[in-house]
Design a protein around this motif. Structure first.
Motif, PDB file in Angstrom:
ATOM      1  N   HIS A 176       0.499  -0.994   0.042  1.00 56.16           N
ATOM      2  CA  HIS A 176       0.016   0.457  -0.547  1.00 56.16           C
ATOM      3  C   HIS A 176       1.016   1.075  -0.109  1.00 56.16           C
ATOM      4  O   HIS A 176       0.248   2.779   0.343  1.00 56.16           O
ATOM      5  CB  HIS A 176      -0.419  -0.269   1.733  1.00 56.16           C
ATOM      6  CG  HIS A 176      -2.026  -1.170   1.442  1.00 56.16           C
ATOM      7  ND1 HIS A 176      -3.227  -1.079   0.611  1.00 56.16           N
ATOM      8  CD2 HIS A 176      -2.013  -2.072   1.469  1.00 56.16           C
ATOM      9  CE1 HIS A 176      -3.895  -1.973   0.056  1.00 56.16           C
ATOM     10  NE2 HIS A 176      -3.607  -2.607   1.065  1.00 56.16           N
ATOM     11  N   HIS A 177       2.130   0.905   0.104  1.00 51.17           N
ATOM     12  CA  HIS A 177       3.109   2.253  -0.161  1.00 51.17           C
ATOM     13  C   HIS A 177       2.226   3.486  -1.146  1.00 51.17           C
ATOM     14  O   HIS A 177       2.164   4.813  -0.110  1.00 51.17           O
ATOM     15  CB  HIS A 177       3.881   1.262  -0.980  1.00 51.17           C
ATOM     16  CG  HIS A 177       5.382   2.744  -1.245  1.00 51.17           C
ATOM     17  ND1 HIS A 177       5.718   3.947  -0.787  1.00 51.17           N
ATOM     18  CD2 HIS A 177       5.617   3.677  -2.303  1.00 51.17           C
ATOM     19  CE1 HIS A 177       6.517   4.769  -0.492  1.00 51.17           C
ATOM     20  NE2 HIS A 177       6.512   4.666  -1.885  1.00 51.17           N
ATOM     21  N   ILE A 178       2.173   3.617  -2.241  1.00 52.81           N
ATOM     22  CA  ILE A 178       1.657   5.367  -3.049  1.00 52.81           C
ATOM     23  C   ILE A 178       0.175   5.500  -1.957  1.00 52.81           C
ATOM     24  O   ILE A 178       0.219   6.665  -2.049  1.00 52.81           O
ATOM     25  CB  ILE A 178       0.981   4.756  -4.135  1.00 52.81           C
ATOM     26  CG1 ILE A 178       0.348   3.467  -4.556  1.00 52.81           C
ATOM     27  CG2 ILE A 178       3.038   4.607  -5.345  1.00 52.81           C
ATOM     28  CD1 ILE A 178      -0.288   3.589  -6.040  1.00 52.81           C
ATOM     29  N   LEU A 208       1.798   9.404  -8.178  1.00 52.55           N
ATOM     30  CA  LEU A 208       2.106   9.800  -9.200  1.00 52.55           C
ATOM     31  C   LEU A 208       3.817   9.689  -8.790  1.00 52.55           C
ATOM     32  O   LEU A 208       4.165   9.330 -10.191  1.00 52.55           O
ATOM     33  CB  LEU A 208       1.469  10.417 -10.230  1.00 52.55           C
ATOM     34  CG  LEU A 208       0.143  10.215 -10.027  1.00 52.55           C
ATOM     35  CD1 LEU A 208      -0.135  10.979 -11.473  1.00 52.55           C
ATOM     36  CD2 LEU A 208      -0.556   8.377 -11.371  1.00 52.55           C
ATOM     37  N   HIS A 209       4.434  10.043  -7.775  1.00 53.67           N
ATOM     38  CA  HIS A 209       5.698   9.895  -7.804  1.00 53.67           C
ATOM     39  C   HIS A 209       7.062   9.760  -8.516  1.00 53.67           C
ATOM     40  O   HIS A 209       7.874   9.744  -9.265  1.00 53.67           O
ATOM     41  CB  HIS A 209       5.749  10.437  -6.640  1.00 53.67           C
ATOM     42  CG  HIS A 209       5.964   9.287  -5.117  1.00 53.67           C
ATOM     43  ND1 HIS A 209       4.789   8.959  -4.921  1.00 53.67           N
ATOM     44  CD2 HIS A 209       7.865   8.270  -4.552  1.00 53.67           C
ATOM     45  CE1 HIS A 209       5.323   7.066  -4.397  1.00 53.67           C
ATOM     46  NE2 HIS A 209       6.465   7.651  -3.821  1.00 53.67           N
ATOM     47  N   ASP A 210       6.680   7.692  -8.517  1.00 53.89           N
ATOM     48  CA  ASP A 210       7.481   6.797  -9.080  1.00 53.89           C
ATOM     49  C   ASP A 210       6.810   5.937 -10.465  1.00 53.89           C
ATOM     50  O   ASP A 210       7.268   5.438 -11.102  1.00 53.89           O
ATOM     51  CB  ASP A 210       7.301   5.945  -8.111  1.00 53.89           C
ATOM     52  CG  ASP A 210       8.647   6.298  -7.131  1.00 53.89           C
ATOM     53  OD1 ASP A 210       9.302   7.331  -7.298  1.00 53.89           O
ATOM     54  OD2 ASP A 210       9.015   5.387  -5.844  1.00 53.89           O
ATOM     55  N   ILE A 211       5.509   6.803 -10.928  1.00 55.93           N
ATOM     56  CA  ILE A 211       5.281   6.818 -11.926  1.00 55.93           C
ATOM     57  C   ILE A 211       6.361   6.651 -13.285  1.00 55.93           C
ATOM     58  O   ILE A 211       5.665   5.571 -14.367  1.00 55.93           O
ATOM     59  CB  ILE A 211       4.134   7.572 -12.273  1.00 55.93           C
ATOM     60  CG1 ILE A 211       2.886   7.141 -13.798  1.00 55.93           C
ATOM     61  CG2 ILE A 211       4.163   9.142 -13.441  1.00 55.93           C
ATOM     62  CD1 ILE A 211       1.975   6.570 -13.654  1.00 55.93           C
ATOM     63  N   ALA A 292       7.248  11.916   2.957  1.00 55.21           N
ATOM     64  CA  ALA A 292       6.518  10.348   2.887  1.00 55.21           C
ATOM     65  C   ALA A 292       7.192   9.627   2.501  1.00 55.21           C
ATOM     66  O   ALA A 292       6.618   8.551   2.839  1.00 55.21           O
ATOM     67  CB  ALA A 292       5.430  11.303   2.819  1.00 55.21           C
ATOM     68  N   ASP A 293       7.506   9.644   1.028  1.00 52.52           N
ATOM     69  CA  ASP A 293       7.886   8.453   0.468  1.00 52.52           C
ATOM     70  C   ASP A 293       9.108   8.257   1.269  1.00 52.52           C
ATOM     71  O   ASP A 293       8.881   6.541   1.568  1.00 52.52           O
ATOM     72  CB  ASP A 293       7.968   8.952  -0.802  1.00 52.52           C
ATOM     73  CG  ASP A 293       8.839   8.257  -1.758  1.00 52.52           C
ATOM     74  OD1 ASP A 293       8.188   6.904  -1.847  1.00 52.52           O
ATOM     75  OD2 ASP A 293       9.718   8.477  -2.335  1.00 52.52           O
ATOM     76  N   VAL A 294       9.655   8.671   1.541  1.00 53.09           N
ATOM     77  CA  VAL A 294      11.039   8.082   2.083  1.00 53.09           C
ATOM     78  C   VAL A 294      10.896   7.605   3.701  1.00 53.09           C
ATOM     79  O   VAL A 294      11.230   6.249   3.884  1.00 53.09           O
ATOM     80  CB  VAL A 294      12.233   9.021   2.737  1.00 53.09           C
ATOM     81  CG1 VAL A 294      13.453   8.441   3.967  1.00 53.09           C
ATOM     82  CG2 VAL A 294      12.893   9.449   1.414  1.00 53.09           C
TER      83      VAL A 294
HETATM   84 FE   LIG Z   1       7.874   5.571  -3.427  1.00 51.05          FE
END
Ligand SMILES: [Fe+2]
Ligand SMILES: [Fe+2]
Length: 371
Positions: A176-178, A208-211, A292-294
Motif C-alpha cells: 500500500h506504499h503509494i 504518481l511520484h514514481d510513475i 512521506a516517501d522516504v
Molecule cells: Fe515511493
C-alpha cells in the motif's frame, strides 16, 4: 410554481372583500390565492414567513401605514422583488413619489375601479410569474453545472488513481506504499496550513511520484541486491520520465503531480537529484512527498533490503531535517506522529485496508473465463 399568492391589506373590510372578488375574476394560467389582513403588522408577520408574489396595501391605516410597511418588506431577505402595489388617494403625489423611491411597483387609486384593478393586477402577476420561471431555470442550470463539475472531478480522480495503480503493479513489492504516501502527504499539507483544495490535490498527485518507473527496465527495477553506479543513474531517470509523462497538462493536479515526480528526490541541502536544487527552490509539494516517501520506504521491506524498525525511521527523518528534508516539514511531520502511525497500521503491506479509496478499483475481480 403551483399558485400565486397575493397579500391584501386594508383596515376597511369592505375594500378587502372588493379586492378579493376582483381577483377571483382574473383569468390566469395558475391559481391565485389571496390572504387578507386588516393591519400591516399581522400582514408583515405573514409576509416574513411565507412565499408571497404580490402585496396590495392601502396607504392610510391606523398604526403602521403603507409606506412603513413597504420599507419593512423591502428589508426582508428574498422580498426585494415582490410586487408591491400601494392604494392611495388620487392626488397623493408626494406619497407616490416617496413610495416609488422606496421600491413600490405601482399604484391603485381609491375608490377602486375594477376596469383598472383587474388588468393592472393581471399584468403585474404575469411579470412576476415570468421572473419566477426564469429564476427557476437559472437554478436548474446551476444545479446541472454543479453536477457536471462533480462528475468531471470524479472522472479525473479515477483516472489518476488508476494511473498510479499502473505504477504500483509494475513495482509490485510496494503493497500500500503509494496510498500511505498519499495520506501522509495530505496530513502534512493540512498541518502546514494549506487549503483543502491543495490537500486534496496532493492526495491525488502524490501516488504518481514514481510513475516514471514504468520506463525503467525490469533488470534494474526488480534487481535483488545493490544497483551498480551505472544502474543507479538509469534508476534516477524515473524522475525525468515521470515528469515527461505528466507535464504540460491543463489539469492542475497533473501539473502538481509532474512537479512531484520530477523533484521528489531533491534534497534540502542540494545533495539530491536530478538537478541538485536547494531549499525552497524545490517545490513545496515535492518537499512534502519526499518526507512521506522516504519515511514509508525505509519502514518497508524491498527486494534488496529489510524494513527498518519504526523508531529508527523516525530518528532518520529527525536527523535529516535541514539536510535531506525541509526542517519545517519535518517538524510538522513529527508533531503528527500518532496520526502517521495510525495510517501505517491501517494500511499494512499485506493487510487489507479498512478504509481505502483505492479499494474500489483494487478489489475488482475479473469475470470468470467462459469454457
Ligand atoms: Fe515511493
Ligand atoms: Fe522515486
Amino acid at each position: 410554481m403551483k399558485t400565486m399568492t397575493i397579500v391584501l391589506i386594508d383596515d376597511q373590510p369592505f375594500f378587502l372583500l372588493f379586492m378579493e372578488e376582483m381577483i377571483k375574476k382574473i383569468d390566469f394560467p395558475i391559481p391565485i390565492e389571496t390572504k387578507s389582513f386588516r393591519n400591516a403588522e399581522d400582514a408583515l408577520d405573514f409576509i416574513e414567513e411565507n412565499h408571497v408574489d404580490m402585496i396590495i396595501s392601502d396607504y392610510v391605516m391606523p398604526e403602521m401605514n403603507g409606506i412603513e410597511l413597504l420599507q419593512e418588506v423591502r428589508q426582508l431577505p428574498d422580498k426585494e422583488s415582490v410586487i408591491f402595489i400601494m392604494v392611495t388617494a388620487e392626488h397623493a403625489r408626494n406619497i407616490k413619489r416617496k413610495a416609488l423611491a422606496l421600491g413600490a411597483t405601482d399604484f391603485l387609486t381609491k375608490p377602486l375601479d375594477k376596469l383598472e384593478f383587474i388588468p393592472k393586477v393581471r399584468n403585474l402577476l404575469r411579470l412576476r410569474l415570468k421572473e419566477c420561471l426564469l429564476k427557476n431555470k437559472a437554478q436548474l442550470l446551476k444545479y446541472e453545472i454543479d453536477r457536471s463539475l462533480k462528475e468531471i472531478k470524479m472522472r479525473d480522480r479515477e483516472i489518476i488513481l488508476r494511473l498510479s495503480m499502473a505504477a504500483e503493479f509494475r513495482d509490485e513489492m510496494t503493497g500500500h506504499h503509494i496510498e500511505r504516501v498519499a495520506l501522509y502527504s495530505q496530513l502534512i499539507a493540512k498541518n502546514l496550513g494549506y487549503s483543502d483544495a491543495f490537500c486534496e490535490d496532493i492526495y491525488l498527485a502524490a501516488p504518481l511520484h514514481d510513475i516514471g518507473k514504468i520506463a525503467i527496465p525490469d533488470c534494474i527495477l526488480k534487481k535483488k541486491g545493490k544497483l551498480t553506479p551505472e544502474e543507479m543513474e538509469i534508476m534516477k531517470k524515473h524522475t525525468i520520465y515521470g515528469y515527461r509523462l505528466l507535464a504540460n497538462s491543463k489539469v492542475k493536479v497533473l501539473e502538481m503531480a509532474a512537479r512531484i515526480a520530477l523533484y521528489h528526490h531533491e534534497n534540502w541541502d542540494g545533495s539530491g537529484y536530478p538537478y541538485g536544487l536547494k531549499g525552497k527552490a524545490i517545490p513545496v509539494e515535492a518537499r512534502i512527498v519526499s518526507v512521506a516517501d522516504v519515511f514509508d520506504a525505509l519502514g518497508e521491506a524491498r527486494p534488496y533490503k529489510k524494513g527498518w524498525n519504526i523508531q529508527s525511521v523516525f530518528k532518520f527523518i529527525k536527523e535529516n531535517a535541514g539536510k535531506k528534508f525541509d526542517p519545517q516539514i519535518v517538524k510538522v511531520f513529527l508533531s503528527v506522529k500518532d496520526e502517521i502511525l495510525k495510517i501505517k497500521e491501517r494500511l499494512t503491506p499485506d493487510g487489507k485496508a479498512s478504509h481505502s479509496l483505492f479499494n474500489d478499483y483494487i478489489d475488482f475481480k475479473p469475470p470468470p473465463i467462459a469454457t
